[in-house]
Design a protein around this motif. Structure first.
Motif, PDB file in Angstrom:
ATOM      1  N   HIS A  45       0.825  -1.212   0.000  1.00  0.00           N
ATOM      2  CA  HIS A  45       0.000   0.000   0.000  1.00  0.00           C
ATOM      3  C   HIS A  45       0.860   1.263   0.000  1.00  0.00           C
ATOM      4  O   HIS A  45       0.539   2.230  -0.692  1.00  0.00           O
ATOM      5  N   TRP A  49       0.660   3.841  -2.919  1.00  0.00           N
ATOM      6  CA  TRP A  49       0.287   5.210  -2.556  1.00  0.00           C
ATOM      7  C   TRP A  49       1.318   6.203  -3.104  1.00  0.00           C
ATOM      8  O   TRP A  49       0.985   7.228  -3.683  1.00  0.00           O
ATOM      9  N   TYR A  53      -0.665   7.729  -6.158  1.00  0.00           N
ATOM     10  CA  TYR A  53      -1.597   8.682  -5.557  1.00  0.00           C
ATOM     11  C   TYR A  53      -0.962   9.982  -5.077  1.00  0.00           C
ATOM     12  O   TYR A  53      -1.472  11.066  -5.346  1.00  0.00           O
ATOM     13  N   ASP A  56       0.083  12.836  -7.548  1.00  0.00           N
ATOM     14  CA  ASP A  56      -1.111  13.401  -8.197  1.00  0.00           C
ATOM     15  C   ASP A  56      -1.852  14.324  -7.245  1.00  0.00           C
ATOM     16  O   ASP A  56      -2.321  15.398  -7.635  1.00  0.00           O
ATOM     17  N   ALA A  57      -1.966  13.875  -5.997  1.00  0.00           N
ATOM     18  CA  ALA A  57      -2.689  14.687  -5.004  1.00  0.00           C
ATOM     19  C   ALA A  57      -1.953  16.000  -4.756  1.00  0.00           C
ATOM     20  O   ALA A  57      -2.574  17.065  -4.695  1.00  0.00           O
ATOM     21  N   ALA A  60      -2.285  18.358  -7.586  1.00  0.00           N
ATOM     22  CA  ALA A  60      -3.620  18.971  -7.643  1.00  0.00           C
ATOM     23  C   ALA A  60      -3.750  20.168  -6.708  1.00  0.00           C
ATOM     24  O   ALA A  60      -4.722  20.909  -6.778  1.00  0.00           O
ATOM     25  N   THR A  61      -2.757  20.352  -5.829  1.00  0.00           N
ATOM     26  CA  THR A  61      -2.824  21.504  -4.917  1.00  0.00           C
ATOM     27  C   THR A  61      -1.997  22.681  -5.430  1.00  0.00           C
ATOM     28  O   THR A  61      -2.092  23.770  -4.898  1.00  0.00           O
ATOM     29  N   ASN A 184      -4.693  21.576 -12.652  1.00  0.00           N
ATOM     30  CA  ASN A 184      -4.777  20.495 -13.641  1.00  0.00           C
ATOM     31  C   ASN A 184      -5.470  20.980 -14.910  1.00  0.00           C
ATOM     32  O   ASN A 184      -6.009  22.095 -14.951  1.00  0.00           O
TER      33      ASN A 184
ATOM     34  N   ASN B 204      -9.651  -0.478   3.816  1.00  0.00           N
ATOM     35  CA  ASN B 204      -8.271  -0.299   4.275  1.00  0.00           C
ATOM     36  C   ASN B 204      -7.374  -1.441   3.796  1.00  0.00           C
ATOM     37  O   ASN B 204      -6.255  -1.219   3.352  1.00  0.00           O
ATOM     38  N   GLY B 207      -6.851  -1.142   0.122  1.00  0.00           N
ATOM     39  CA  GLY B 207      -6.173   0.091  -0.283  1.00  0.00           C
ATOM     40  C   GLY B 207      -7.089   1.126  -0.905  1.00  0.00           C
ATOM     41  O   GLY B 207      -6.642   2.171  -1.369  1.00  0.00           O
ATOM     42  N   LYS B 210      -7.254   5.010   0.039  1.00  0.00           N
ATOM     43  CA  LYS B 210      -6.281   6.003  -0.421  1.00  0.00           C
ATOM     44  C   LYS B 210      -6.939   7.142  -1.189  1.00  0.00           C
ATOM     45  O   LYS B 210      -6.433   8.257  -1.193  1.00  0.00           O
ATOM     46  N   VAL B 211      -8.083   6.861  -1.806  1.00  0.00           N
ATOM     47  CA  VAL B 211      -8.745   7.933  -2.569  1.00  0.00           C
ATOM     48  C   VAL B 211      -9.202   9.055  -1.635  1.00  0.00           C
ATOM     49  O   VAL B 211      -9.190  10.225  -2.010  1.00  0.00           O
ATOM     50  N   VAL B 213      -7.674   9.784   1.262  1.00  0.00           N
ATOM     51  CA  VAL B 213      -6.470  10.466   1.756  1.00  0.00           C
ATOM     52  C   VAL B 213      -5.991  11.487   0.710  1.00  0.00           C
ATOM     53  O   VAL B 213      -5.607  12.607   1.046  1.00  0.00           O
ATOM     54  N   SER B 214      -6.055  11.080  -0.577  1.00  0.00           N
ATOM     55  CA  SER B 214      -5.681  12.011  -1.651  1.00  0.00           C
ATOM     56  C   SER B 214      -6.585  13.237  -1.617  1.00  0.00           C
ATOM     57  O   SER B 214      -6.129  14.379  -1.751  1.00  0.00           O
ATOM     58  N   ILE B 217      -5.742  15.681   1.097  1.00  0.00           N
ATOM     59  CA  ILE B 217      -4.553  16.506   0.824  1.00  0.00           C
ATOM     60  C   ILE B 217      -4.972  17.759   0.054  1.00  0.00           C
ATOM     61  O   ILE B 217      -4.585  18.878   0.382  1.00  0.00           O
ATOM     62  N   CYS B 296     -11.320  15.696  -6.664  1.00  0.00           N
ATOM     63  CA  CYS B 296     -10.387  16.749  -6.218  1.00  0.00           C
ATOM     64  C   CYS B 296      -9.039  16.629  -6.936  1.00  0.00           C
ATOM     65  O   CYS B 296      -8.401  17.624  -7.245  1.00  0.00           O
ATOM     66  N   VAL B 297      -8.617  15.389  -7.152  1.00  0.00           N
ATOM     67  CA  VAL B 297      -7.309  15.165  -7.771  1.00  0.00           C
ATOM     68  C   VAL B 297      -7.423  15.205  -9.296  1.00  0.00           C
ATOM     69  O   VAL B 297      -6.596  15.816  -9.974  1.00  0.00           O
ATOM     70  N   ASP B 298      -8.468  14.579  -9.829  1.00  0.00           N
ATOM     71  CA  ASP B 298      -8.582  14.458 -11.285  1.00  0.00           C
ATOM     72  C   ASP B 298      -9.106  15.724 -11.952  1.00  0.00           C
ATOM     73  O   ASP B 298      -8.641  16.111 -13.018  1.00  0.00           O
TER      74      ASP B 298
END
Lengths: 244, 456
Positions: A45, A49, A53, A56-57, A60-61, A184, B204, B207, B210-211, B213-214, B217, B296-298
C-alpha cells in the motif's frame, strides 16, 4: 522444572512477561502470519500510494502555468434582400440553425452588411450615388456579452463600403491564445466549457436611405437597394498545454 | 456551511466522556482492594475519557465557530485563522495527551508487561516525557504528521492482538476455563480504541481508502488553507496504520467466528459481525462515490451526496463518540476494575449506566432520524419507550453488570505466571497530578503559541 518452581522464579521481568504471552505455539504462528501480512500488505500500500496517488494529489494543490489554445471553426449564414428607400427591416438569424459541433462553444459573432456592388451605376446613369445604410445588432434575449466594451453593435455607411458589426458571445473570448494558472488540465479548461452562451435569436436591423440625383430625370432615380447580410459565427474548442 | 449531520454528536460526546471519566475516577479512587494493574487501568481509562472529553469540547467550539461560514469565508481564510488558533492547538494537545495515556494502557492491562515495583513510576515518567515532547512538536509542525503521531498507539495492536490470540486458543484448544475473560477484554479494548478505524476494514485492506487520503490533501491545501499531511506521514504511516487496523479486525473476526463455532454466538460476536457488515458497506459505497472522491485530484472537488455524508455521520460518529465510551464503561464495570459493591459506589455506577445508556439511545435515535426520514413524533415516542425500559430494568441491568462480572486479572492469575508488585497509594495520586499537569501544560502552550502568533 515443576510448575511450582517456575512460579517461584518468576519475578516479573519484561522478558518473562512476554514469554508468558507467547507461551502457545498456535497463537505465535498466527501472530507471526499477522505480522508478516502487515509488513507485506502495508509495504504494498505504501508503494502504491507513493507511485499512484501522492504525487497526483500534491500536483492537484499546486497551480501550474497552462497555455489555452483555441481551435476556431467559423460557421456562415447569408441573407440577401432588397430594401426600399427609407425602409427599415429586422432580419432574424436563429442561432439553433447553426450546426455547432459537439464540444464547441460560440465565441463571437461577426456581421458584414454588404451593399449592392457598384450601387447600380452604369453609363446611362453615371451619377447614381452610394446609398446610406445603417445596421444595428438589436439587443435582445440572445445570451451574449452585451455590455462588453469591445462590441461593435452599430454601423453606417454611405460610400458603398461594407459595414462590420460584431458581438462577443462567450465571456473573455478573443480568439487569441491565453495563459492560465490551474492545478490540472480540467481546471485550466473549466472557464471555457460553460454551456448556454449564444442561445436565442440574432436580430439585425438594417435601414436604407437611397441617395439619387433628381435633376437628371426619372431615369436616373434609384429607389431600392439589394443588401446582403453575412453572419460569421466563430465557434471554438480549447486545448490546454502545460508550459514548462 | 457545516453539515447538520457532521459533528452533530461532538457536544454530546464531550459531556458524556467528561462525565464518564469523572465518575470512573471517583469509583477507581475508592477501589482500594483491586489489583494494582486493575486500579491503574481504571485511572488510565478515566483520564483518557476526561482528556477525550476536553478534546471534543474544543472541537465543539471550533465547530460552532465555523457553523455559519460561507464558501467566501473559507476563501478569505476564516477557517485558516481558527485552525491556527488556541482552540485547535488545545484540541490537538489533548489528542497528544490521550495518545500518551493510551500508549501506557496495553503495558499494564489486562496482562501487565511491566510487573516490577517501579511500573507506575516508569509509566508516569514515560507519559510526561512523551507528552512534553509530542504536544509542542505537533503544533510546531502544523499537525502535518498526524499519522506519525498516531503510531504511539500502535502498541495496543502489538500487545493486545497476541494476548487475544493466546487466550482464545487457550480457551478453545486447551480448555483453559477462564481464558475468555482475558480474550474478551483484549478484544473490547482494541475495539474501544480503534473501532473508528476498524469500520473501514475492507477498504483499508484493499487500499481503496487512499482515494480519501488524496482528497484530504487537496481539501486541506486548497479549500481549508491549511497544511496537508507530510509525505512520510501519508505514504508510510497512513498506509501501515490502515493495514494494521484492518488486519487486527480480521484476526478478531476470524477468532470470534471460530469461537462461535464451538461456544455459540454471544454479544461480542454480534458486535464484531456488525463491524464486518459496516466495513463491507463502506467498501461498496466508496466504489459508488469513487468519481466524486477522486474529483479533487482528477478534476475539481465535487461535494459528496447528502446520503453519503449522512452515512458517514451515522457510522463513524456513532463509532467514535458513542460506541467507544460505551465499551470503556462496560470494561470498567464488567471487568472488576472498580468496586461497585459499596452503597456509594452503587449510586455512582447507577448514574453512570443510566447517563450513558440514555444519552447513547437519544443520540442514536437522532442519528437515525438524520439518515431515515422518520417523523419526530415517532422518534420521541421511541425515546420515551427507551427511557421507560431503562428505568424499569435499571436494577436488573445494574445487578447483571455487577453480579455477572468477569475478572480478567483473576483469570490470568489462574493461567499464567504474574508478579504482584507493591505499589504505593501515593503513586496513583502522583500519576493523576502528572496527568493534570500535562493537561495544563498543553493548554498553556496552546494559549501562548496563539497569542505569540506562531503560525500567523
Amino acid at each position: 522444572m515443576s510448575e511450582d518452581t517456575e512460579k517461584n522464579i518468576f519475578n516479573g521481568d519484561i522478558n518473562q512477561a512476554l514469554n508468558e504471552i507467547f507461551s502457545l505455539r498456535e497463537s505465535n504462528v498466527i501472530y507471526a502470519i499477522f505480522v508478516s501480512l502487515f509488513f507485506v500488505i502495508g509495504s504494498l500500500h505504501a508503494f502504491d500510494w507513493n507511485k499512484n496517488y501522492y504525487d497526483d494529489a500534491v500536483d492537484a494543490t499546486m497551480p501550474e502555468d497552462w497555455t489555452i489554445e483555441f481551435d476556431i471553426e467559423i460557421l456562415n449564414a447569408e441573407h440577401t434582400e432588397v430594401w426600399q428607400d427609407e425602409e427599415v427591416k429586422v432580419i432574424d438569424f436563429f442561432m439553433e440553425d447553426f450546426s455547432v459541433r459537439e464540444d464547441y462553444y460560440i465565441g463571437a459573432i461577426f456581421i458584414t452588411i454588404i451593399p449592392e456592388v457598384g450601387d447600380g451605376a452604369d453609363l446611362t446613369d453615371p451619377l447614381v450615388q452610394c446609398d446610406a445604410i445603417a445596421g444595428d445588432i438589436e439587443v435582445n434575449d440572445l445570451t451574449a456579452q452585451w455590455n462588453y466594451q469591445g462590441n461593435n453593435l452599430s454601423g453606417q455607411d454611405s460610400s458603398c463600403e461594407n459595414i462590420y458589426l460584431d458581438l462577443q458571445i462567450y465571456p473573455g473570448y478573443t480568439g487569441e491564445n491565453l495563459t492560465s494558472d490551474a492545478p490540472n488540465e480540467f481546471q485550466a479548461l473549466m472557464p471555457w466549457t460553460i454551456n448556454g452562451w449564444g442561445e436565442g435569436v440574432l436580430e439585425i436591423k438594417v435601414e436604407l436611405d437611397v441617395n439619387s440625383v433628381d435633376q437628371l430625370g426619372p431615369v436616373s432615380q434609384d429607389e431600392d437597394e439589394e443588401i446582403t447580410i453575412l453572419v460569421e459565427v466563430h465557434t471554438f474548442n480549447t486545448n490546454a498545454v502545460l508550459n514548462n | 456551511m457545516a453539515d447538520d449531520a457532521v459533528n452533530a454528536l461532538i457536544p454530546v460526546a464531550a459531556v458524556v466522556h467528561i462525565a464518564l471519566g469523572v465518575m470512573a475516577l471517583i469509583l477507581v479512587r475508592r477501589s482500594l482492594e483491586k489489583e494494582w494493574n486493575e486500579r491503574f487501568a481504571g485511572y488510565l481509562i478515566s483520564w483518557m475519557m476526561i482528556v477525550l472529553g476536553l478534546k471534543y469540547a474544543f472541537a465543539t467550539i471550533i465547530d460552532l465557530k465555523i457553523e455559519d461560514f460561507t464558501g467566501q469565508d473559507f476563501i478569505e481564510g476564516a477557517y485558516t485563522e481558527i485552525y491556527y488558533s488556541s482552540y485547535k492547538y488545545s484540541e490537538m494537545a489533548m489528542d497528544s495527551i490521550f495518545l500518551c495515556l493510551a500508549f501506557t494502557l496495553p503495558l499494564v492491562y489486562p496482562y501487565p508487561i511491566l510487573q516490577k515495583n517501579n511500573a507506575l513510576k516508569i509509566t508516569t515518567a514515560f507519559i510526561i516525557i512523551l507528552g512534553v515532547i509530542t504536544i509542542p512538536l505537533d503544533i510546531f509542525t502544523e499537525f502535518a504528521n498526524r499519522d506519525i503521531k498516531s503510531t504511539i498507539n500502535w502498541l495496543c495492536y502489538v500487545i493486545w492482538v497476541p494476548i487475544y490470540l493466546r487466550f482464545l486458543i487457550g480457551e478453545i484448544k486447551y480448555a483453559e476455563e477462564r481464558a475468555r475473560e482475558v480474550s474478551s477484554v483484549a478484544l473490547l479494548l482494541l475495539l474501544g480504541l480503534k473501532v473508528q478505524f476498524m469500520i473501514f476494514w475492507l477498504q483499508n485492506i484493499t487500499g481503496l481508502s487512499k482515494v480519501y487520503v488524496s482528497r484530504w490533501i487537496v481539501e486541506d491545501e486548497v479549500f481549508l488553507g491549511t497544511v496537508s499531511q507530510s509525505e512520510i506521514s501519508t505514504v508510510v504511516f497512513s498506509s501501515l496504520g490502515m493495514t494494521l487496523a484492518a488486519l487486527s479486525f480480521l484476526v478478531l473476526l476470524f477468532g470470534e467466528l471460530w469461537r462461535a463455532y464451538y461456544k455459540g454466538i454471544n454479544g461480542i460476536t454480534v458486535l464484531v459481525g456488525m463491524i464486518f457488515i459496516v466495513g463491507v458497506m463502506w467498501f461498496l459505497l466508496t466504489l459508488v462515490v469513487m468519481e466524486t472522491a477522486t474529483s479533487c485530484v482528477d478534476t475539481i472537488c465535487e461535494p459528496f451526496d447528502q446520503s453519503f455524508i449522512d452515512w458517514f455521520a451515522f457510522t463513524y460518529q456513532i463509532a467514535v463518540y458513542l460506541v467507544a465510551p460505551l465499551i470503556f464503561m462496560f470494561i470498567i464495570l464488567n471487568y472488576n476494575i472498580v468496586d461497585t459493591e459499596s452503597e456509594h459506589s452503587k449510586v455512582i455506577t447507577r448514574i453512570m449506566v443510566l447517563l450513558l445508556l440514555l444519552v447513547a439511545t437519544s443520540s442514536l435515535i437522532e442519528m437515525i432520524q438524520i439518515v431515515l426520514p422518520i417523523p419526530e413524533m415517532v422518534t420521541s415516542a421511541l425515546f420515551a419507550g427507551g427511557v421507560v425500559l431503562f428505568i424499569g430494568w435499571e436494577e436488573k441491568i445494574m445487578d447483571k453488570m455487577i453480579t455477572d462480572k468477569s475478572n480478567s486479572v483473576g483469570a490470568i492469575e489462574s493461567i499464567l505466571n504474574i508478579n504482584n508488585p507493591k505499589i504505593d497509594e501515593m503513586e496513583y495520586t502522583i500519576f493523576s497530578v502528572a496527568t493534570v499537569s500535562l493537561i495544563i501544560y498543553g493548554l498553556l502552550l496552546a494559549v501562548l503559541f496563539d497569542s505569540m502568533g506562531l503560525h500567523s
